[in-house]
Write an enzyme that holds these catalytic residues in place. Structure first.
Site, PDB file in Angstrom:
ATOM      1  CG  ASN A 146      -1.775   1.203   1.322  1.00  0.00           C
ATOM      2  OD1 ASN A 146      -1.705   2.098   0.468  1.00  0.00           O
ATOM      3  ND2 ASN A 146      -2.600   1.257   2.345  1.00  0.00           N
ATOM      4  CB  THR A 154      -0.705   0.475 -18.719  1.00  0.00           C
ATOM      5  OG1 THR A 154      -1.708   1.279 -19.330  1.00  0.00           O
ATOM      6  CG2 THR A 154       0.525   1.317 -18.484  1.00  0.00           C
ATOM      7  CB  CYS A 176       0.019   3.951 -15.502  1.00  0.00           C
ATOM      8  SG  CYS A 176       1.684   4.400 -15.983  1.00  0.00           S
ATOM      9  CG  ASP A 203      -8.171   2.474  -8.518  1.00  0.00           C
ATOM     10  OD1 ASP A 203      -8.333   1.919  -9.626  1.00  0.00           O
ATOM     11  OD2 ASP A 203      -7.686   1.901  -7.534  1.00  0.00           O
TER      12      ASP A 203
HETATM   13  C1  LIG Z   1      -6.906   1.238 -12.610  1.00  0.00           C
HETATM   14  S1  LIG Z   1      -5.589   0.255 -12.058  1.00  0.00           S
HETATM   15  C2  LIG Z   1      -4.262   0.644 -13.186  1.00  0.00           C
HETATM   16  C3  LIG Z   1      -3.275  -0.461 -13.304  1.00  0.00           C
HETATM   17  C4  LIG Z   1      -2.071  -0.201 -14.232  1.00  0.00           C
HETATM   18  N1  LIG Z   1      -1.261   0.908 -13.751  1.00  0.00           N
HETATM   19  C5  LIG Z   1      -2.523   0.041 -15.653  1.00  0.00           C
HETATM   20  O1  LIG Z   1      -2.409   1.177 -16.092  1.00  0.00           O
HETATM   21  O2  LIG Z   1      -2.978  -0.887 -16.291  1.00  0.00           O
HETATM   22  C6  LIG Z   1      -5.055   1.023 -10.571  1.00  0.00           C
HETATM   23  C7  LIG Z   1      -4.294   0.057  -9.685  1.00  0.00           C
HETATM   24  O3  LIG Z   1      -3.767   0.740  -8.550  1.00  0.00           O
HETATM   25  C8  LIG Z   1      -3.839  -0.139  -7.449  1.00  0.00           C
HETATM   26  N2  LIG Z   1      -3.790   0.676  -6.224  1.00  0.00           N
HETATM   27  C9  LIG Z   1      -4.758   1.489  -5.731  1.00  0.00           C
HETATM   28  N3  LIG Z   1      -4.372   2.048  -4.573  1.00  0.00           N
HETATM   29  C10 LIG Z   1      -3.126   1.571  -4.308  1.00  0.00           C
HETATM   30  C11 LIG Z   1      -2.209   1.773  -3.241  1.00  0.00           C
HETATM   31  N4  LIG Z   1      -2.522   2.571  -2.221  1.00  0.00           N
HETATM   32  N5  LIG Z   1      -1.015   1.139  -3.289  1.00  0.00           N
HETATM   33  C12 LIG Z   1      -0.719   0.314  -4.324  1.00  0.00           C
HETATM   34  N6  LIG Z   1      -1.550   0.088  -5.347  1.00  0.00           N
HETATM   35  C13 LIG Z   1      -2.746   0.697  -5.346  1.00  0.00           C
HETATM   36  C14 LIG Z   1      -5.149  -0.850  -7.652  1.00  0.00           C
HETATM   37  O4  LIG Z   1      -5.224  -2.055  -6.933  1.00  0.00           O
HETATM   38  C15 LIG Z   1      -5.158  -1.063  -9.161  1.00  0.00           C
HETATM   39  O5  LIG Z   1      -4.588  -2.289  -9.519  1.00  0.00           O
END
Ligand SMILES: C[S@@+](CC[C@H](N)C(=O)[O-])C[C@H]1O[C@@H](n2cnc3c(N)ncnc32)[C@H](O)[C@@H]1O
EC number: 2.1.1.33
Lengths: 518, 300
Positions: free
Chosen positions: B176, B274, B196, B199
């Site tokens: 996290n 991505t 990238c 969310d």
């Molecule tokens: C919409 S996805 C994008 C994934 C990738 N970067 C792409 O462009 O295909 C956002 C990712 O961020 C992760 N994420 C959200 N909050 C996070 C945090 N605090 N630490 C690590 N990862 C996180 C989510 O689990 C998700 O897999």
């Protein structure tokens, strides 16, 4: 109904005054004469305790029965209360407050205790001694008082009350007595001028929030459209957003000058200000084991260092004035850590648990359920003082009826030199070169944050004890006058009082807590 | 299996069945069987995504059953980059006053310099790794299943390319980052961070969960060295504006010019490689890119 003497949850020294928070009141003592000089009581926060709404709330929350049927004397068990205060969101905070005031009888009973009003949960004083700053819990307010003297009679005169967006849990005042630094449960640190200005000034931020964020909540336009949203979940979120009514504009924050200085994504537990080699620093500690060192105002957006070594929450930071290059920290770990904070290097560790175990044994208490491993300790205060050329560090632990004195050696290690038994759990203390004034829990059983003590044995327990230094050793000192005046706590208030006096153990992460919801 | 020097013996989520997405038991069982075989083989076969799916959102404010190093010095990177283990024995700990950590992790010949925060299924990571062969790259992902998928993906790619150095420089941790970024990296350790398609958290009430904020940007500034770059891309215009305004407002960052941005080969890869970027491509959506340079701290 047994009568319990209301204890002091927080002590601070301000010049020759002892500022002592006792439930919703702040009492002031003269440290030389050890006598009570004034008392201030927090007014109850009216909007939240209106008779009918409080009743209705009870019904809605507790049972589907009609309002009259609400069991008036029912009290939320202490355990549950503690839980609530742990996980509270702002919404829950309000609910708690209403719970606390539910039922007419109950509130009347509380009125005699000083717990019917918001409780004081943090105190700070300015270095020039002119002001006392207090945080009151349920109304999330920072209150500034002036030490005023009318005909030589002391009074804490409230100058301002400012309601913060989230409940403050740590306070510090800049050396020049101009600025309050407030750390909150949601991880943010704000600065606000000590002197409250009437004219509303738009908030500015050290790590500035751009204008658009404020505008976001006011000027509502969907954040995306179907052309720009592709994943199913994003599309869903967008649908929801469109369905949503215009967001309430109450998220715009308080209408007084305040700046966001920095933030952790964690609950903050302590904040300390420090000046070293002419530079100002802000030290912050959090529930996720971090100690962060940022530059002081106006560069608080720059993080200089982290001190990482704790394996449980950090609760207290202490910087000895004689050794500005080191930091002592404690929390839910079995040890105190000593840091070269500028480089984030750990210098030494000092065992604590062993000393607490000794106290347990002396009280004939097998450390928690017989297993020594099960003993959990949480540091609730660390204070440094120089006495007779020696650096001494006094440490208290939550729900432990003792104080521990360490000597800070030339090699920056902490050597245990004295243990002081107390008649009740230590709640708070002040240390100066004369000695120690310590607040002991008159209400709860030794080693317990929820069980009531056996009143037969507790009759003579004074809420304030003093110890004085003799050859760098603390020996019992004279008593305070006025402190024993009985502010009584009805037994039903025990739950709320427990939550007020003991919160640290709640910071500990539990096995299975916050389990993945996924 | 990944291993940290635990800050305490918390069960790693990867081992704890209760943390795996609740599903019909036979589905979970299949998944476990699949993963066991995947692990044992040292297989060249790429992992199948369907065994690693997980609910889209993990709450960044909750405790989870996370494992993370006590500090960057406690991190055992050797597990992630075995090809880069330093042949020299570990130097003796400098500060003798402190008892050494139970087992000092093996040193690498270089440090991680690039972090892909919220790396998802790792598309960017595995495309970028061959382009930056001398640099260690780390994907960081909060969802345990998804992080594990990326770990298996990297392993399989290494087997497929055995005899070469390819993909030895890529790794992934479950983390996290909103809470624990400084547990992994020292001050100024990174030269690049990728954010990238984060969310979007549309609702104002949820904006605090966004991976870019005034206060989090201070942590990015801490781990990124002066001159280093934070890359952002999203298909949500509002989020793009949010990220731009928050980085612009942060005194430790300046926006990289469009010219320089388009000349950066990482930008082209970020646009196309991505998983989210590909989805947007298929839907002929727009992508918004912004780069920010970490500037020197002012004197004080
Ligand atoms: C919409 S996805 C994008 C994934 C990738 N970067 C792409 O462009 O295909 C956002 C990712 O961020 C992760 N994420 C959200 N909050 C996070 C945090 N605090 N630490 C690590 N990862 C996180 C989510 O689990 C998700 O897999």
């Amino acid at each position: 109904m047994s009568k319990l003497t209301m204890p002091y949850q927080c002590l601070k020294q301000c010049g020759n005054l002892l500022i002592a928070a006792r439930g919703s009141t702040i009492e002031t003592f003269n440290l030389e004469s050890r006598s009570l000089v004034s008392s201030w009581k927090c007014p109850s926060s009216k909007p939240l305790v209106s008779e009918t709404s409080a009743q209705e709330e009870v019904t809605a929350v507790e049972s589907p029965a009609p309002a009259e049927a609400a069991p008036e004397e029912s009290v939320i068990p202490p355990v549950k209360r503690r839980k609530l205060s742990l996980s509270e969101t702002p919404a829950e905070e309000n609910k708690n407050w209403k719970h606390n005031n539910k039922g007419k009888n109950h509130r009347q009973a509380a009125a005699s205790t000083g717990l019917d009003s918001p409780a004081v949960i943090a105190l700070a004083v300015t270095s020039n001694g002119h002001h006392v700053i207090a945080v009151t819990s349920e109304d999330k307010s920072i209150r500034v008082f002036e030490n005023s003297y009318i005909n030589l009679k002391h009074e804490l005169k409230q100058l301002s009350q400012r309601t913060m967006p989230k409940r403050p849990c740590g306070l510090a005042i800049t050396d020049d007595s101009s600025t309050i630094i407030s750390a909150d449960k949601f991880g943010d640190v704000f600065s606000l001028p000590l002197v409250f200005q009437e004219t509303p000034i738009p908030s500015k931020n050290e790590t500035p929030v751009p204008a658009t964020t404020e505008a976001d909540s006011v000027l509502f336009t969907p954040a995306a459209n179907h052309l720009t949203v592709h994943s199913v979940r994003n599309r869903k979120a967008l649908e929801n957003q469109k369905r949503q009514a215009k967001p309430k504009p109450d998220s715009s924050g308080p209408e007084f000058e305040h700046k966001l200085l920095l933030g952790h994504v964690s609950m903050l537990t302590d904040v300390a200000l420090h000046t070293y080699n002419g530079r100002h620093y802000i030290f912050t500690a959090d529930r996720d084991e971090h100690i962060r060192i940022s530059r002081g105002i106006p560069q608080a957006h720059i993080i200089e260092q982290f001190c990482l070594g704790h394996t449980d929450f950090v609760s207290r930071l202490c910087i000895p004035s004689t050794r500005p290059e080191i930091l002592i920290s404690g929390g839910g770990d079995d040890e105190l850590l000593v840091w070269d904070w500028e480089n984030g290097n750990l210098l030494s560790r000092a065992d604590l648990k062993g000393h607490v175990e000794v106290v347990c044994h002396e009280h004939g208490k097998a450390a928690t359920d017989g297993s020594v491993d099960g003993l959990k300790i949480a540091v609730n205060q660390i204070e440094w003082i120089m006495v007779g050329g020696e650096d001494l560090v006094v440490v208290g632990y939550e729900a432990v009826p003792a104080l521990f004195v360490f000597q800070l050696t030339a090699a920056n290690t902490l050597q245990h030199i004295q243990r002081i038994q107390l008649a009740g759990n230590v709640l708070s203390f002040i240390v100066n070169s004369e000695g120690v004034v310590v607040s002991v829990d008159t209400v709860h059983a030794l080693f317990s944050s929820s069980e009531q003590r056996n009143m037969a044995e507790a009759v003579d327990v004074q809420p304030l004890s003093t110890f004085v230094f003799e050859d760098q050793r603390l020996v019992p000192g004279p008593a305070f006058e006025g402190a024993e005046q009985r502010h009584e706590v009805p037994a039903e208030e025990l739950g709320r009082l427990g939550a007020l006096l003991y919160g640290l153990e709640n910071l500990r992460k539990r096995e299975g807590d916050g389990r993945d919801e996924d | 299996m990944s291993r940290f020097l635990f800050s305490k013996p918390r069960v790693t989520a990867l081992l704890c069945p209760s943390t795996i997405m609740a599903g019909p038991p036979n589905k979970r069982q299949k998944r476990e069987e699949y993963k066991t075989s995947q692990r044992e083989d040292g297989t060249a076969e790429l992992p199948k995504k369907k065994f690693y799916r997980q609910r889209a959102h993990a709450n960044p404010f909750s405790d989870h059953q996370l494992t993370y190093p006590i500090s960057p010095d406690h991190m055992d990177w050797a597990e992630y980059y075995p090809a880069f283990i330093s042949p020299e024995p570990n130097p003796v700990s400098e500060s003798t006053a402190v008892p050494a950590a139970p087992s000092t992790p093996k040193k690498l010949t270089r440090q991680v310099e690039v972090a892909d925060i919220g790396c998802g299924f790792g598309g960017l990571l595995v495309s970028l790794a061959p382009e930056l062969p001398d640099t260690l790259l780390l994907g960081m992902e909060i969802r345990a299943q998804v992080a594990e998928y990326v770990q298996e993906r990297v392993k399989a790619l290494r087997v497929q390319n055995s005899g070469t150095e390819l993909y030895q420089n890529a790794g992934c941790v479950r983390a996290n980052t909103m809470k624990f970024l400084p547990n992994f990296f020292n001050k100024s350790q990174l030269s690049k961070i990728f954010l990238c398609f984060p969310d979007p958290h549309f609702k104002a009430r949820k904006h605090k969960a966004r991976i870019v904020s005034t206060t989090l940007n201070s942590e990015y500034a801490y781990v990124v060295r002066p001159g280093g770059i934070v890359y952002t891309i999203t298909d949500v215009e509002d989020l793009h504006n949010w990220m731009v305004s928050h980085f612009d407002a942060h005194l430790s960052f300046e926006r990289v010019s469009e010219e320089e941005q388009e000349a950066d080969k990482c930008v082209a890869i970020m646009r196309t490689e991505t998983e989210e970027g590909k989805k947007v491509e298929r839907n002929k959506g727009k992508k918004f890119v912004a780069l920010f340079r970490r500037i020197e701290n002012p004197p004080w």
